[in-house]
Design an enzyme around this catalytic site. Structure first.
Site, mmCIF file in Angstrom:
data_model
loop_
_atom_site.group_PDB
_atom_site.id
_atom_site.type_symbol
_atom_site.label_atom_id
_atom_site.label_comp_id
_atom_site.label_asym_id
_atom_site.label_seq_id
_atom_site.Cartn_x
_atom_site.Cartn_y
_atom_site.Cartn_z
ATOM 1 N N GLU A 263 1.338 -6.822 2.322
ATOM 2 C CA GLU A 263 1.113 -5.503 2.475
ATOM 3 C C GLU A 263 2.182 -4.851 1.537
ATOM 4 O O GLU A 263 3.319 -4.907 1.689
ATOM 5 C CB GLU A 263 1.031 -4.916 3.750
ATOM 6 C CG GLU A 263 -0.078 -5.431 4.490
ATOM 7 C CD GLU A 263 -1.497 -5.033 4.132
ATOM 8 O OE1 GLU A 263 -1.542 -4.171 3.200
ATOM 9 O OE2 GLU A 263 -2.435 -5.635 4.405
ATOM 10 N N THR A 264 1.760 -3.828 0.574
ATOM 11 C CA THR A 264 2.592 -3.333 -0.089
ATOM 12 C C THR A 264 2.675 -1.822 0.089
ATOM 13 O O THR A 264 1.519 -1.249 0.331
ATOM 14 C CB THR A 264 2.569 -3.785 -1.664
ATOM 15 O OG1 THR A 264 1.455 -3.325 -2.172
ATOM 16 C CG2 THR A 264 2.781 -5.176 -1.616
ATOM 17 N N SER B 181 11.813 -8.221 -2.806
ATOM 18 C CA SER B 181 11.778 -6.812 -3.631
ATOM 19 C C SER B 181 12.880 -6.298 -3.849
ATOM 20 O O SER B 181 13.811 -6.385 -2.805
ATOM 21 C CB SER B 181 10.832 -6.058 -2.818
ATOM 22 O OG SER B 181 10.832 -4.859 -3.048
ATOM 23 N N TYR C 73 8.490 -1.485 4.684
ATOM 24 C CA TYR C 73 8.222 -2.227 3.806
ATOM 25 C C TYR C 73 9.444 -3.136 3.083
ATOM 26 O O TYR C 73 9.506 -4.302 3.541
ATOM 27 C CB TYR C 73 7.616 -1.462 2.562
ATOM 28 C CG TYR C 73 7.206 -2.436 1.276
ATOM 29 C CD1 TYR C 73 6.535 -3.613 1.399
ATOM 30 C CD2 TYR C 73 8.203 -2.454 0.243
ATOM 31 C CE1 TYR C 73 6.345 -4.350 0.285
ATOM 32 C CE2 TYR C 73 7.957 -3.200 -0.883
ATOM 33 C CZ TYR C 73 6.891 -4.217 -0.865
ATOM 34 O OH TYR C 73 6.725 -5.005 -1.830
ATOM 35 N N LYS D 16 10.066 -7.269 3.691
ATOM 36 C CA LYS D 16 10.511 -8.044 2.455
ATOM 37 C C LYS D 16 11.991 -8.637 2.663
ATOM 38 O O LYS D 16 12.065 -10.001 2.502
ATOM 39 C CB LYS D 16 10.867 -7.239 1.099
ATOM 40 C CG LYS D 16 9.190 -6.601 0.776
ATOM 41 C CD LYS D 16 8.067 -7.636 0.863
ATOM 42 C CE LYS D 16 7.993 -8.447 -0.490
ATOM 43 N NZ LYS D 16 6.844 -9.341 -0.478
ATOM 44 N N ASN E 194 10.144 -2.755 -10.471
ATOM 45 C CA ASN E 194 9.016 -1.970 -10.366
ATOM 46 C C ASN E 194 7.880 -2.698 -11.437
ATOM 47 O O ASN E 194 8.439 -2.323 -12.571
ATOM 48 C CB ASN E 194 9.142 -0.481 -10.657
ATOM 49 C CG ASN E 194 9.640 0.143 -9.640
ATOM 50 O OD1 ASN E 194 10.819 -0.015 -9.250
ATOM 51 N ND2 ASN E 194 9.080 1.279 -9.134
#
Length: 378
Positions: free
Chosen positions: A85-86, A128, A189, A193, A218
């Site tokens: 899930e981002t 991330s 989030y 990660k 990104n």
């Protein structure tokens, strides 16, 4: 090689799958075809899914299902774990879902690998830049590098958006964030990660599997979702511009990110899969260049040649960071990776693609309304 890509119908996963297929690798994809990404009828509404569905062994399933994991792992030699899930904002109020999919899903994979017979030799985990939280800075007052804590509503309500550090009166100088920088994520989030990365890097060596972690910046490019409001500002701004709507820029517009083109991300990941030098390594994947949000907005307006108002609003989202861009020296020296697509060239390719798409209204305003209701958008 036989390679499993979880979340392989997504933006990065599908591009990686197509690249690997050209090199004659055998690809299995496990993906739940989330409606937020692929629409309610993926066969009709998801170009990403359609680009790979007849080219790979496709399994519709969830990383939260042991049965689906076992079916997907089967006789594969490499797992590239993208499924997650981002979205920073959404993670702050859908905590259970983010932790179940991102953390528990990864734990389930590792539990199966630790307790069953398989052929997996390498696991590549999509980490991330969000795990860093705020980026790295140089404090002239202290003559040292520092890592500011997360910004608070008390300061940002007054229009103070720059980060502060105790004992420093002079402005902090932003520098590139390297892999040894402090890990202090500012969102759920980011925490998930970080946990994914730690689980993979800790467990895999103990069971004879080589782990590789990529901390992506990104990622953008042709093919990314223009309807999912959690895919980043390039899609959000593009949808607004193409609909003739004003762009309301948060904070003062000077917050910055490292935008890395999809082809470079695929190339870096390919090197991680195929090179033994990547084994047991953690690598930043970015361009090493910081671009502020106002510049992004102005560039998109120029590329589309559509004049819409750019409003600096002073609004902000809790959980957002001020700055972060990657130090990419390690991946360059270890894997020979060098980004090949500049921001201007990449934006050109992206906007050329957008111009060929049918643009809907998007769900951005709805996502902001949800965050405002939760007290996360100010």
């Amino acid at each position: 090689m036989k390679i499993l890509i979880t979340g392989g119908a997504g933006f990065i996963g599908s591009n990686l799958a197509l690249s690997l297929l050209k090199e004659n690798h055998e690809i299995t994809i496990l993906d739940n075809l989330s409606a937020q990404i692929h629409g309610d009828e993926p066969d009709k509404t998801s170009p990403l899914y359609n680009s790979i569905k007849n080219e790979v062994n496709f399994i519709k399933g969830s990383v939260t299902s042991k049965t689906d994991w076992e079916k997907a792992i089967n006789d594969n030699e490499v797992i590239v774990h993208f499924a997650a899930e981002t979205g920073t904002g959404q993670s702050m109020y859908e905590i259970a879902r983010y932790t179940e999919v991102n953390i528990q899903g990864t734990a389930l994979m590792l539990d199966i690998l630790a307790n069953s017979n398989h052929h997996v030799k390498k696991v590549v985990i999509a980490s991330s830049r969000s795990i860093y939280g705020e980026g790295k800075y140089y404090a002239e007052d202290l003559n040292e590098y520092v890592y500011p804590e997360h910004r608070t509503s008390g300061f940002m309500d007054k229009g103070y958006f720059d980060v502060k550090y105790p004992g420093c009166e002079k402005e902090l100088k932003l520098v590139a964030t390297d892999e040894n920088s402090k890990i202090h994520p500012s969102s759920v989030y980011g925490i998930t990660k970080q946990n994914q990365e730690q689980l993979v890097m800790t467990v895999c060596p103990t069971i004879g599997i080589a782990p590789v972690a990529f901390r992506y910046q990104n990622v953008y490019g042709p093919g990314q979702s223009l309807t999912n409001p959690y895919t980043g500002i390039l899609s959000i701004f593009s949808t607004l511009i193409k609909n003739g709507k004003p762009i309301n820029i948060f904070e003062d517009g000077l917050e910055s990110r490292d935008f890395v083109f999809i082809d470079d991300v695929v190339n870096a990941t390919y090197l991680g899969i195929t090179k033994e030098a990547a084994n047991n390594g953690i690598f930043n994947v970015g361009t090493g260049v910081a671009i502020d949000v106002l510049t992004v907005a102005k560039t998109l307006v120029e590329k589309y040649n559509i004049d819409v108002p750019l409003n600096i609003t002073g609004n902000y989202r809790l959980g957002d960071i001020r700055h972060n861009y990657a130090d990419i020296e390690k991946i360059g020296k270890t894997l020979g990776f060098k980004p090949s697509v500049s921001f201007n060239k990449g934006i050109g390719a992206f906007t050329d693609w957008v111009n060929k798409q049918e643009i809907g209204l998007g769900k951005y305003e709805q996502s902001l309304a949800e965050m405002k209701q939760k007290g996360l958008f100010k």
